[in-house]
Design a protein around this motif. Structure first.
Motif, short mmCIF file in Angstrom:
data_model
loop_
_atom_site.label_atom_id
_atom_site.label_comp_id
_atom_site.label_asym_id
_atom_site.label_seq_id
_atom_site.Cartn_x
_atom_site.Cartn_y
_atom_site.Cartn_z
N LEU A 67 77.34 46.39 79.65
CA LEU A 67 78.49 46.28 80.15
C LEU A 67 79.19 47.34 79.46
O LEU A 67 79.52 46.98 78.33
CB LEU A 67 77.95 44.59 79.74
CG LEU A 67 77.96 43.28 80.60
CD1 LEU A 67 77.16 42.13 79.78
CD2 LEU A 67 78.54 43.64 82.06
N VAL A 69 72.92 32.65 83.45
CA VAL A 69 74.53 32.88 83.66
C VAL A 69 74.43 30.90 84.52
O VAL A 69 74.07 31.83 85.40
CB VAL A 69 75.36 33.30 84.13
CG1 VAL A 69 76.72 33.26 84.27
CG2 VAL A 69 75.38 34.99 83.47
N VAL A 83 80.37 38.84 84.46
CA VAL A 83 79.05 38.70 84.94
C VAL A 83 79.78 37.59 85.98
O VAL A 83 80.19 36.36 85.53
CB VAL A 83 77.89 38.18 84.01
CG1 VAL A 83 78.03 39.51 83.06
CG2 VAL A 83 79.18 36.92 82.86
N ASN A 84 78.30 36.82 86.47
CA ASN A 84 78.78 35.96 87.85
C ASN A 84 77.66 34.67 87.27
O ASN A 84 76.57 35.51 86.92
CB ASN A 84 77.97 36.37 88.86
CG ASN A 84 79.25 37.58 89.15
OD1 ASN A 84 81.07 37.09 89.00
ND2 ASN A 84 79.34 38.99 89.56
N ASP A 102 73.30 35.72 87.29
CA ASP A 102 72.87 36.55 86.49
C ASP A 102 72.17 36.60 85.35
O ASP A 102 72.19 35.41 84.84
CB ASP A 102 73.98 37.68 86.00
CG ASP A 102 75.28 38.36 87.52
OD1 ASP A 102 74.35 38.04 88.45
OD2 ASP A 102 76.13 38.61 87.33
N VAL A 109 70.95 37.81 81.99
CA VAL A 109 71.98 38.76 80.71
C VAL A 109 71.08 39.28 79.23
O VAL A 109 70.52 37.96 79.11
CB VAL A 109 73.06 38.58 80.91
CG1 VAL A 109 74.32 37.98 81.64
CG2 VAL A 109 73.39 36.68 80.71
N ASP A 133 82.46 36.95 77.07
CA ASP A 133 81.48 37.76 78.40
C ASP A 133 81.33 38.87 77.64
O ASP A 133 80.33 39.31 77.65
CB ASP A 133 81.95 37.65 79.27
CG ASP A 133 83.52 38.50 79.53
OD1 ASP A 133 83.83 38.32 78.40
OD2 ASP A 133 83.88 38.61 80.50
N ILE A 168 73.65 43.52 82.17
CA ILE A 168 72.61 42.91 83.26
C ILE A 168 71.25 43.14 83.16
O ILE A 168 70.75 44.43 83.69
CB ILE A 168 73.60 42.36 84.02
CG1 ILE A 168 74.92 42.12 84.11
CG2 ILE A 168 73.04 42.06 85.87
CD1 ILE A 168 75.90 42.12 85.86
#
Lengths: 101, 101, 101, 101, 101, 101, 101
Positions: A10, E45, E64-65, E68, E70, E92, E98
């Motif tokens: 990221l 997440v 991110v969503n 996801d 992570v 975040d 990810i």
């Protein structure tokens, strides 16, 4: 996800696989530890993030590309294990430079 | 890459080869250590990065050029060994000035 | 470059030659140390950089000029020896003010 | 410049001459130390710089003027001796306020 | 609200449910602790904030969503218990990357 | 200026006169110390500066007005004595809020 | 103002009334301390400031509204007593999230 295989870093993070100095010379002779130690602290870029974030949120392009060989700082980096392989995660502005033969 | 030969510094980093004061005078007489020590702490610029990054990501041109002789700060710098040669990596705004005969 | 003669400071740095208080009065009488000590901590500007860098990289003009006599802070500054002469390198915003008779 | 007489402060610096509380009352009676101590920590502005520098280098006008009587912080300030007189140098945003009878 | 069930993180915070390595292999054999420990430090997440705030207050989209997987930093995060479930709250830009199979 | 009477605070500073809790209740009964201690830590705004300075030097309007009753932080503030009266000087963004009956 | 009743927080501050976990279950049975402790650290928003200040002084809208139930950080906050009621004052970006049943 017992063992994730792939990591998309990221922001301005860069996933690097360290280049370990060969313990033996080309002729197969065991190199003294000092020789190995004198090797450059380098690594291969395996994956890069999309780039850093400026104060106002705009994207800052990442400095290196997959496949580059980079000179690593003596300290820092986050160890990451994916499957059986070991990597190190750096921020792109901690990388010192791009190495060429 | 057992021994990388060339390094392109990243961002505002500058690769410098230190100028080591001659142990002997022109006439070949061994200089006392104090004389060497009194020499200026200088180095030759071997390679430069593309420049620093402002807060908003824009590029900031590098201050010195390859071939310049620069006055080095007393502390700081990252030692780098490429092949048999030893260099030091500085950020350009840590360099104190450009030296002229 | 056994002994560099000239230094062009980088960025907002200013090269200053300290004004050393005369040990003897005009009439040649040896001044007591306290008298010397009570002198202003001043110096002559010998060379100036091109100016500082704002956050966005733009140039910030230097505050003083060659030939100015400046009031120096009690601490700080980097000693620099060029040939047989000794100087001190300051950042321009560490200088306290410009002195006039 | 054995003894500089005048100082033009640089940037946002302000040269102040401290107002020393009278040891005797108007009637000539020796004030107890506590009375002096309870006086306000004030000073007269003798000279001002051209103003501070914003991050982008633009000039920020100075807050006070020559002749103002200012309330001084308890700590801080750089002592400066010009000729036989003693002053203190402050940054303008360290000054607490302007005093009026 | 004896036991809140749902949390909408504020700003650039991300609610993550840690992925705990299975103590037994697929075949049901008890994995040695070291095996578990060698697992990647990952999480799912569960909820994301609306995004961070730049210095000038503008919104910075979240990285991110929901859904996801992570890679988590070794340290940091705020433990949060909602009902019987345990989560961890991260910013975040502390998340490393990810993960993909 | 043996005893200045009036202070115009500089920048975002606010001059406050602390509200001291009455030692006796309305009916004249001596309140236990704990009662006084439980009072809100408040003060009356006596004078305000012209406002703070943003990074680029622009003025930032002050948050409170003369006459407001404000909730004070537990710590901080610079004690100031004008004549026989005692005040405290705060930066406006250290004040916690404006109190109303 | 022996006892102020109402507080308008300044800037990005938020006044919160902590939600204290019921010592008894709905059926009236005394809950063990651990049960109470396992409750979420939450509070009700009672009053909000006008918003924070960006570096250039512009206003940054506040994140939460009166009536929201918010997840509180484990540490921080300034205790405030108004009349007989106890509150805690937070900066809005210290609040972790908004809780929903």
């Amino acid at each position: 996800m017992a063992c994730a295989k792939k990591l998309i870093p990221l922001l301005d993070r860069v996933l690097v696989e360290k280049i370990v100095a060969p313990a033996k010379s080309v002729g197969g002779i065991l190199l003294p530890e000092s020789a190995a130690a004198s090797q450059v602290n380098a690594g291969k870029v395996v994956a890069v993030g999309t780039g850093g974030r400026a104060k106002d949120g705009t994207n800052i392009p990442i400095l290196v590309n997959e496949g580059d060989t980079v000179l690593l700082p003596e300290y820092g980096g986050t160890p990451v294990k994916l499957g059986e392989k070991e990597y190190v995660l750096f921020r792109d502005d901690d990388l010192l430079g791009i190495l060429h033969d």
